[in-house]
Design a protein around this motif. Structure first.
Motif, PDB file in Angstrom:
ATOM      1  N   THR A 220       0.852  -1.189   0.000  1.00  0.00           N
ATOM      2  CA  THR A 220       0.000   0.000   0.000  1.00  0.00           C
ATOM      3  C   THR A 220       0.885   1.233   0.000  1.00  0.00           C
ATOM      4  OG1 THR A 220      -1.773  -1.145   1.186  1.00  0.00           O
ATOM      5  CG2 THR A 220      -1.803   1.259   1.214  1.00  0.00           C
ATOM      6  N   LEU A 221       0.723   2.070  -1.025  1.00  0.00           N
ATOM      7  CA  LEU A 221       1.547   3.247  -1.206  1.00  0.00           C
ATOM      8  C   LEU A 221       0.836   4.481  -0.663  1.00  0.00           C
ATOM      9  CD1 LEU A 221       2.598   2.640  -4.945  1.00  0.00           C
ATOM     10  CD2 LEU A 221       3.510   1.560  -2.863  1.00  0.00           C
ATOM     11  N   THR A 222       1.563   5.299   0.090  1.00  0.00           N
ATOM     12  CA  THR A 222       1.072   6.612   0.516  1.00  0.00           C
ATOM     13  C   THR A 222       1.703   7.656  -0.384  1.00  0.00           C
ATOM     14  OG1 THR A 222       0.819   5.896   2.811  1.00  0.00           O
ATOM     15  CG2 THR A 222       0.950   8.260   2.405  1.00  0.00           C
ATOM     16  N   LEU A 223       0.875   8.516  -1.002  1.00  0.00           N
ATOM     17  CA  LEU A 223       1.340   9.443  -2.024  1.00  0.00           C
ATOM     18  C   LEU A 223       1.376  10.871  -1.495  1.00  0.00           C
ATOM     19  CD1 LEU A 223      -0.773   8.047  -5.014  1.00  0.00           C
ATOM     20  CD2 LEU A 223       1.436   7.244  -4.140  1.00  0.00           C
ATOM     21  N   ASN A 224       2.490  11.544  -1.746  1.00  0.00           N
ATOM     22  CA  ASN A 224       2.639  12.950  -1.388  1.00  0.00           C
ATOM     23  C   ASN A 224       3.740  13.567  -2.270  1.00  0.00           C
ATOM     24  OD1 ASN A 224       2.400  15.421  -0.138  1.00  0.00           O
ATOM     25  ND2 ASN A 224       3.747  14.873   1.577  1.00  0.00           N
ATOM     26  N   PRO A 225       3.368  14.425  -3.245  1.00  0.00           N
ATOM     27  CA  PRO A 225       2.031  14.930  -3.570  1.00  0.00           C
ATOM     28  C   PRO A 225       1.082  13.804  -4.019  1.00  0.00           C
ATOM     29  CG  PRO A 225       3.756  16.165  -4.720  1.00  0.00           C
ATOM     30  CD  PRO A 225       4.400  14.977  -4.143  1.00  0.00           C
ATOM     31  N   PRO A 226      -0.223  14.008  -3.821  1.00  0.00           N
ATOM     32  CA  PRO A 226      -1.201  12.994  -4.224  1.00  0.00           C
ATOM     33  C   PRO A 226      -1.493  13.061  -5.716  1.00  0.00           C
ATOM     34  CG  PRO A 226      -2.322  14.871  -3.293  1.00  0.00           C
ATOM     35  CD  PRO A 226      -0.851  15.166  -3.171  1.00  0.00           C
ATOM     36  N   MET A 227      -2.296  12.118  -6.187  1.00  0.00           N
ATOM     37  CA  MET A 227      -2.811  12.186  -7.541  1.00  0.00           C
ATOM     38  C   MET A 227      -3.777  13.361  -7.656  1.00  0.00           C
ATOM     39  SD  MET A 227      -3.499   8.165  -8.519  1.00  0.00           S
ATOM     40  CE  MET A 227      -4.601   7.870  -7.128  1.00  0.00           C
ATOM     41  N   LEU A 228      -3.955  13.848  -8.871  1.00  0.00           N
ATOM     42  CA  LEU A 228      -4.924  14.912  -9.118  1.00  0.00           C
ATOM     43  C   LEU A 228      -6.193  14.304  -9.715  1.00  0.00           C
ATOM     44  CD1 LEU A 228      -2.625  17.665 -10.686  1.00  0.00           C
ATOM     45  CD2 LEU A 228      -3.392  17.443  -8.306  1.00  0.00           C
ATOM     46  N   VAL A 229      -7.334  14.871  -9.368  1.00  0.00           N
ATOM     47  CA  VAL A 229      -8.615  14.362  -9.864  1.00  0.00           C
ATOM     48  C   VAL A 229      -8.615  14.369 -11.386  1.00  0.00           C
ATOM     49  CG1 VAL A 229     -11.094  14.783  -9.973  1.00  0.00           C
ATOM     50  CG2 VAL A 229      -9.877  15.080  -7.818  1.00  0.00           C
ATOM     51  N   GLY A 230      -8.913  13.228 -11.970  1.00  0.00           N
ATOM     52  CA  GLY A 230      -9.070  13.133 -13.417  1.00  0.00           C
ATOM     53  C   GLY A 230      -7.799  12.919 -14.202  1.00  0.00           C
ATOM     54  N   GLU A 231      -6.616  13.076 -13.588  1.00  0.00           N
ATOM     55  CA  GLU A 231      -5.375  12.850 -14.316  1.00  0.00           C
ATOM     56  C   GLU A 231      -5.076  11.355 -14.407  1.00  0.00           C
ATOM     57  OE1 GLU A 231      -3.469  14.411 -16.140  1.00  0.00           O
ATOM     58  OE2 GLU A 231      -3.694  16.542 -15.733  1.00  0.00           O
ATOM     59  N   THR A 232      -4.489  10.941 -15.528  1.00  0.00           N
ATOM     60  CA  THR A 232      -4.132   9.546 -15.745  1.00  0.00           C
ATOM     61  C   THR A 232      -2.623   9.382 -15.613  1.00  0.00           C
ATOM     62  OG1 THR A 232      -5.999   9.218 -17.245  1.00  0.00           O
ATOM     63  CG2 THR A 232      -4.216   7.629 -17.385  1.00  0.00           C
ATOM     64  N   TYR A 233      -2.206   8.343 -14.875  1.00  0.00           N
ATOM     65  CA  TYR A 233      -0.796   8.139 -14.583  1.00  0.00           C
ATOM     66  C   TYR A 233      -0.348   6.736 -14.972  1.00  0.00           C
ATOM     67  CZ  TYR A 233      -1.672  12.180 -11.552  1.00  0.00           C
ATOM     68  OH  TYR A 233      -2.052  13.409 -11.064  1.00  0.00           O
ATOM     69  N   LEU A 234       0.958   6.608 -15.132  1.00  0.00           N
ATOM     70  CA  LEU A 234       1.643   5.329 -15.293  1.00  0.00           C
ATOM     71  C   LEU A 234       2.532   5.141 -14.071  1.00  0.00           C
ATOM     72  CD1 LEU A 234       2.848   2.881 -16.937  1.00  0.00           C
ATOM     73  CD2 LEU A 234       4.440   4.530 -17.935  1.00  0.00           C
ATOM     74  N   LEU A 235       2.452   3.968 -13.446  1.00  0.00           N
ATOM     75  CA  LEU A 235       3.293   3.653 -12.295  1.00  0.00           C
ATOM     76  C   LEU A 235       4.262   2.546 -12.670  1.00  0.00           C
ATOM     77  CD1 LEU A 235       4.088   3.800  -9.288  1.00  0.00           C
ATOM     78  CD2 LEU A 235       2.251   2.143  -8.832  1.00  0.00           C
ATOM     79  N   GLU A 236       5.552   2.803 -12.469  1.00  0.00           N
ATOM     80  CA  GLU A 236       6.575   1.787 -12.696  1.00  0.00           C
ATOM     81  C   GLU A 236       7.166   1.360 -11.358  1.00  0.00           C
ATOM     82  OE1 GLU A 236       9.472   3.160 -15.525  1.00  0.00           O
ATOM     83  OE2 GLU A 236       8.156   2.711 -17.228  1.00  0.00           O
ATOM     84  N   MET A 237       7.447   0.049 -11.254  1.00  0.00           N
ATOM     85  CA  MET A 237       8.031  -0.523 -10.038  1.00  0.00           C
ATOM     86  C   MET A 237       9.297  -1.274 -10.411  1.00  0.00           C
ATOM     87  SD  MET A 237       4.352  -1.711  -8.609  1.00  0.00           S
ATOM     88  CE  MET A 237       3.709  -1.462 -10.271  1.00  0.00           C
ATOM     89  N   TYR A 238      10.362  -1.055  -9.654  1.00  0.00           N
ATOM     90  CA  TYR A 238      11.680  -1.568 -10.008  1.00  0.00           C
ATOM     91  C   TYR A 238      12.159  -2.598  -8.988  1.00  0.00           C
ATOM     92  CZ  TYR A 238      11.318   2.866 -12.498  1.00  0.00           C
ATOM     93  OH  TYR A 238      10.871   3.917 -13.265  1.00  0.00           O
ATOM     94  N   ALA A 239      12.801  -3.650  -9.501  1.00  0.00           N
ATOM     95  CA  ALA A 239      13.516  -4.641  -8.682  1.00  0.00           C
ATOM     96  C   ALA A 239      12.619  -5.360  -7.682  1.00  0.00           C
ATOM     97  CB  ALA A 239      14.690  -3.981  -7.949  1.00  0.00           C
ATOM     98  N   MET A 240      11.325  -5.535  -7.998  1.00  0.00           N
ATOM     99  CA  MET A 240      10.458  -6.280  -7.098  1.00  0.00           C
ATOM    100  C   MET A 240      10.949  -7.733  -7.016  1.00  0.00           C
ATOM    101  SD  MET A 240       8.146  -4.194  -5.856  1.00  0.00           S
ATOM    102  CE  MET A 240       9.366  -2.879  -5.822  1.00  0.00           C
ATOM    103  N   THR A 241      11.202  -8.203  -5.820  1.00  0.00           N
ATOM    104  CA  THR A 241      11.862  -9.490  -5.602  1.00  0.00           C
ATOM    105  C   THR A 241      11.037 -10.339  -4.645  1.00  0.00           C
ATOM    106  OG1 THR A 241      14.011  -8.407  -5.871  1.00  0.00           O
ATOM    107  CG2 THR A 241      14.018 -10.587  -4.844  1.00  0.00           C
ATOM    108  N   ASP A 242      10.942 -11.659  -4.937  1.00  0.00           N
ATOM    109  CA  ASP A 242      10.223 -12.544  -4.030  1.00  0.00           C
ATOM    110  C   ASP A 242      11.169 -13.077  -2.959  1.00  0.00           C
ATOM    111  OD1 ASP A 242      11.698 -14.623  -5.127  1.00  0.00           O
ATOM    112  OD2 ASP A 242      10.065 -15.396  -6.356  1.00  0.00           O
ATOM    113  N   LEU A 243      10.665 -13.928  -2.085  1.00  0.00           N
ATOM    114  CA  LEU A 243      11.450 -14.411  -0.949  1.00  0.00           C
ATOM    115  C   LEU A 243      12.518 -15.417  -1.358  1.00  0.00           C
ATOM    116  CD1 LEU A 243       8.633 -14.794   1.746  1.00  0.00           C
ATOM    117  CD2 LEU A 243      10.066 -12.804   1.217  1.00  0.00           C
TER     118      LEU A 243
END
Length: 286
Positions: A175-198
């Motif tokens: 769960t990500l906490t955003l600051n600055p937050p998203m803006l109403v109606g804007e569309t975003y792309l989220l990239e995640m790097y080096a996600m690793t399992d156990l």
């Protein structure tokens, strides 16, 4: 465990039938009562209502399914509303295969994130994540989608930033906490790097496109269905059909994230900032 399968689409109906079909693969651990592990397969917008060649896909079972005796694999299709016919999907050569060990990196479950606000974003993963990587806010970056803006680095307002990450006790959800937050109606792309399992399997860059949140005020927008039954013998796709959206309020209203369904083929509206007294017309034929 994982499954490999082939998918193709076939044209269904008349030329005006343009409905795409989305395909989800799900896994149940209780004999089909619930399907907590679901992943979208194929194009984000769905398979087209057209004749396409077979394409091979793979779905990795979550580790929670290992050793379970009541696992059910489900293929589920979904199309948008309205009177038109959706594509027909063909599945072939569905194989269930066992790998010698856990050789697969984690991936994002689902094909659309449930978004309930501007400051929080929950990402479900296929297996528990390594905390030292998943809890690092630097491994998450918001960008402007190229198709919505001239370049990936321009847009309206500041891009959201991940200020903190909370990992669920079982490690499956970030769960990500955003600051600055998203803006109403804007569309975003989220990239995640080096996600690793156990087990040390690291994913290439994971991305989620089409992240958008809107809070339309009831009564702010007036929708008028404006239809014209063209009597000519023109191809049905060229016949005229409109829906008008009017801003009757005294405030600017962002349209991004809103969707028109039913009257015309489903439209995801661009983030037009509709000023007081302005209107936007969506057409079946651009």
């Amino acid at each position: 465990m994982y499954t490999e399968f082939w998918v193709a689409s076939r044209k269904n109906g008349l030329p005006e039938d343009q409905k795409r079909v989305k395909l989800n693969v799900g896994v149940s651990l209780d004999g089909g009562k619930t399907f907590p592990f679901v992943k979208g397969i194929g194009p984000h917008e769905g398979f087209p209502n057209a004749n396409t060649a077979f394409e091979k896909f793979m779905f990795v079972f979550p580790p929670a399914a290992n050793g379970q005796a009541n696992v059910v694999l489900r293929f589920l299709t979904k199309s948008s509303g309205g009177p038109h016919r959706p594509a027909t999907l063909l599945l072939d050569d569905i194989d269930i295969i066992q790998a010698p060990s856990d050789i697969f990196p984690p991936y994002i479950m689902g094909n659309e994130l449930p978004i309930s606000g501007l400051t929080k974003l929950t990402i479900p993963f296929s297996e528990p994540l390594l905390p030292s990587v998943a809890l690092n806010p630097a491994n998450y970056q918001f960008l402007w989608p190229v198709e919505d803006h001239d370049t990936p680095v321009t847009g309206e307002g500041p891009l959201p930033r991940v200020a903190a990450v909370l990992l669920s006790p079982d490690g499956y959800t970030a769960t990500l906490t955003l600051n600055p937050p998203m803006l109403v109606g804007e569309t975003y792309l989220l990239e995640m790097y080096a996600m690793t399992d156990l087990n040390g399997n690291t994913a290439a860059t994971l991305s989620v496109d089409g992240i958008v949140y809107n809070e339309p005020a009831p009564g702010t927008l007036v929708f008028s269905e404006v239809l014209f039954a063209d009597p000519s013998r023109a191809n049905p796709k060229t016949k005229l059909q409109y829906v008008e959206i009017f801003n009757a309020s005294t405030d600017i209203v962002p349209l991004g994230g809103l969707r028109i369904k039913g009257a015309i083929a489903a439209h995801n509206l661009p983030n037009v900032k509709l000023k007081p007294g302005e209107f936007w017309v969506a057409t079946r034929n651009a």
